[in-house]
Design a protein around this motif. Structure first.
Motif, short mmCIF file in Angstrom:
data_model
loop_
_atom_site.label_atom_id
_atom_site.label_comp_id
_atom_site.label_asym_id
_atom_site.label_seq_id
_atom_site.Cartn_x
_atom_site.Cartn_y
_atom_site.Cartn_z
N ASN A 48 -0.07 -8.99 -13.56
CA ASN A 48 0.39 -7.59 -13.47
C ASN A 48 0.73 -7.00 -14.84
O ASN A 48 1.20 -5.88 -14.92
CB ASN A 48 1.58 -7.47 -12.51
CG ASN A 48 2.75 -8.30 -12.96
OD1 ASN A 48 2.69 -8.99 -13.98
ND2 ASN A 48 3.83 -8.24 -12.21
N LYS A 88 -2.04 -12.29 -1.11
CA LYS A 88 -2.29 -10.91 -0.68
C LYS A 88 -3.38 -10.32 -1.56
O LYS A 88 -3.42 -10.58 -2.76
CB LYS A 88 -1.02 -10.06 -0.81
CG LYS A 88 0.13 -10.50 0.07
CD LYS A 88 1.29 -9.55 -0.04
CE LYS A 88 1.95 -9.74 -1.40
NZ LYS A 88 3.17 -8.96 -1.59
N ASN A 90 -4.89 -7.07 -3.30
CA ASN A 90 -4.40 -5.79 -3.78
C ASN A 90 -5.51 -4.76 -3.63
O ASN A 90 -6.28 -4.52 -4.56
CB ASN A 90 -3.94 -5.94 -5.23
CG ASN A 90 -3.21 -4.72 -5.72
OD1 ASN A 90 -3.35 -3.64 -5.18
ND2 ASN A 90 -2.43 -4.90 -6.77
N ASP A 91 -5.59 -4.16 -2.46
CA ASP A 91 -6.66 -3.20 -2.19
C ASP A 91 -6.58 -1.98 -3.11
O ASP A 91 -7.61 -1.43 -3.50
CB ASP A 91 -6.60 -2.74 -0.72
CG ASP A 91 -6.94 -3.87 0.23
OD1 ASP A 91 -7.73 -4.76 -0.16
OD2 ASP A 91 -6.42 -3.87 1.36
N SER A 92 -5.37 -1.58 -3.48
CA SER A 92 -5.25 -0.41 -4.36
C SER A 92 -5.81 -0.72 -5.75
O SER A 92 -6.43 0.14 -6.39
CB SER A 92 -3.80 0.08 -4.45
OG SER A 92 -2.98 -0.92 -5.00
N TYR A 93 -5.63 -1.95 -6.25
CA TYR A 93 -6.20 -2.34 -7.54
C TYR A 93 -7.72 -2.40 -7.44
O TYR A 93 -8.42 -1.94 -8.35
CB TYR A 93 -5.64 -3.70 -8.00
CG TYR A 93 -6.22 -4.17 -9.30
CD1 TYR A 93 -5.81 -3.61 -10.50
CD2 TYR A 93 -7.20 -5.15 -9.33
CE1 TYR A 93 -6.35 -4.02 -11.71
CE2 TYR A 93 -7.75 -5.57 -10.52
CZ TYR A 93 -7.32 -5.01 -11.71
OH TYR A 93 -7.87 -5.41 -12.89
N ASP A 94 -8.24 -2.96 -6.35
CA ASP A 94 -9.70 -2.99 -6.15
C ASP A 94 -10.27 -1.58 -6.13
O ASP A 94 -11.31 -1.31 -6.75
CB ASP A 94 -10.05 -3.70 -4.84
CG ASP A 94 -9.79 -5.20 -4.89
OD1 ASP A 94 -9.63 -5.73 -6.00
OD2 ASP A 94 -9.75 -5.81 -3.81
#
Length: 138
Positions: A48, A88, A90-94
């Motif tokens: 991160n 988990k 991280n769909d937002s990062y993808d």
């Protein structure tokens, strides 16, 4: 690629760069790696914080990265590392990676939107584009 990648912009991106790599007109490793990860639905571990510094990136770049990534500050990890309790995704990062790398609009569209943002007129936009193209002899 269109049957593998459902997003047309993402498909266009990878087709462009993979064709250049295949024809030995572009020397890199990360496009192939990213494509293999997407193709096989693999996941990676991403810290991160930024842990790397691209030497030569500011003054004598060997890569083609976007300007917004040139001045990233290096941060340290806190030790001991804590393993997450669950894995988990991280769909937002993808989604951010997809929007900022693989599905970017073509250059002329991004350029036009930038001009429009600053309320420049269309004739000035065309003049500026022509001047820039002639300067770089493209």
């Amino acid at each position: 690629l269109n049957h593998i990648l459902t997003d047309k912009k993402e498909s266009r991106f990878f087709r462009y760069y993979l064709d250049k790599i295949y024809k030995n007109k572009f020397n890199t490793w990360d496009f192939q790696w990213s494509f293999i990860l997407i193709l096989n639905n693999f996941k990676t571990i991403v810290p991160n914080v930024n842990l790397i510094k691209n030497l030569g990136y500011l003054y004598d770049p060997t890569g083609i990265g976007a300007k917004k990534f040139r001045k990233l500050r290096i941060k340290k990890l806190n030790f001991p590392l804590q393993h997450p309790k669950s894995n988990k995704f991280n769909d937002s990062y993808d989604e951010w990676c997809k929007n900022n790398f693989y599905c970017r609009e073509i250059f002329i569209t991004r350029f036009y939107k930038k001009f429009k943002k600053y309320n420049y007129s269309i004739p000035y936009f065309l003049y500026y584009c022509t001047k820039r193209l002639l300067k770089h002899k493209i």
